[in-house]
Design a protein around this motif. Structure first.
Motif, short mmCIF file in Angstrom:
data_model
loop_
_atom_site.label_atom_id
_atom_site.label_comp_id
_atom_site.label_asym_id
_atom_site.label_seq_id
_atom_site.Cartn_x
_atom_site.Cartn_y
_atom_site.Cartn_z
N ARG A 32 0.84 -1.20 0.00
CA ARG A 32 0.00 0.00 0.00
C ARG A 32 0.87 1.25 0.00
NH1 ARG A 32 -2.04 -0.59 4.63
NH2 ARG A 32 -3.69 -2.03 4.01
N GLU A 46 -10.30 2.76 -2.23
CA GLU A 46 -10.79 1.41 -2.48
C GLU A 46 -9.92 0.68 -3.50
OE1 GLU A 46 -14.82 0.49 -4.13
OE2 GLU A 46 -15.42 1.62 -2.36
N GLU A 101 -6.50 -0.18 -2.09
CA GLU A 101 -6.59 -1.36 -1.22
C GLU A 101 -6.64 -2.64 -2.05
OE1 GLU A 101 -6.24 -1.86 2.10
OE2 GLU A 101 -5.65 0.24 2.02
#
Length: 145
Positions: A37, A124, A127
């Motif tokens: 991430r 979103e 992720e």
């Protein structure tokens, strides 16, 4: 019934609907989802502000010319952001894997690898890309960095 041969060249691949230059994601064996991430966010930060030549120097041609130039600039930005992401993630030793166009569009919500259709970075999507990058090795074709 004989099976059709798989496309071999990138041009044939693009004609088949799955352009490897456009539809790909990153993966790195042994990376944690948090590290993936962070790496994605860093590279997105590097790629997001990229502008094309067409953005900087608008053309002439009235309304129609502006519309055509705007669409061409959008395509240029998309390609340049993809190239920036490939370079940045490659420098962090991520491998690039092909992804079928429909699966890729679902994963990125019809946007691109950096921005969604509203011109924003989607948490979103980041992720989902981080989960993909830190998950099991993809079964799809490994592409050059």
């Amino acid at each position: 019934m004989a099976l059709a041969a798989a496309p071999e060249s990138e041009a044939e691949q693009a004609d088949a609907g799955d352009d490897r230059a456009k539809f790909f994601l990153f993966h790195k064996a042994g990376v944690s989802i948090d590290q993936a991430r962070g790496d994605l966010i860093y590279c997105i930060g590097q790629a997001r502000p990229i502008l094309s030549f067409r953005d900087r120097y608008g053309g002439s041609g009235g309304l129609l010319g502006a519309m055509i130039n705007g669409r061409m600039a959008e395509i240029d930005r998309f390609r340049m952001r993809n190239a920036a992401m490939r370079k940045c993630m490659g420098m962090m030793n991520y491998d690039r894997y092909a992804m079928p166009q429909e699966q890729w569009k679902t994963l990125v919500n019809e946007g691109d690898i950096v921005l969604d259709n509203d011109g924003l970075v989607s948490a979103e999507v980041v992720e989902r890309m981080a989960a993909y990058a830190s998950g099991p090795v993809p079964a799809t074709e490994k592409l050059s960095r």
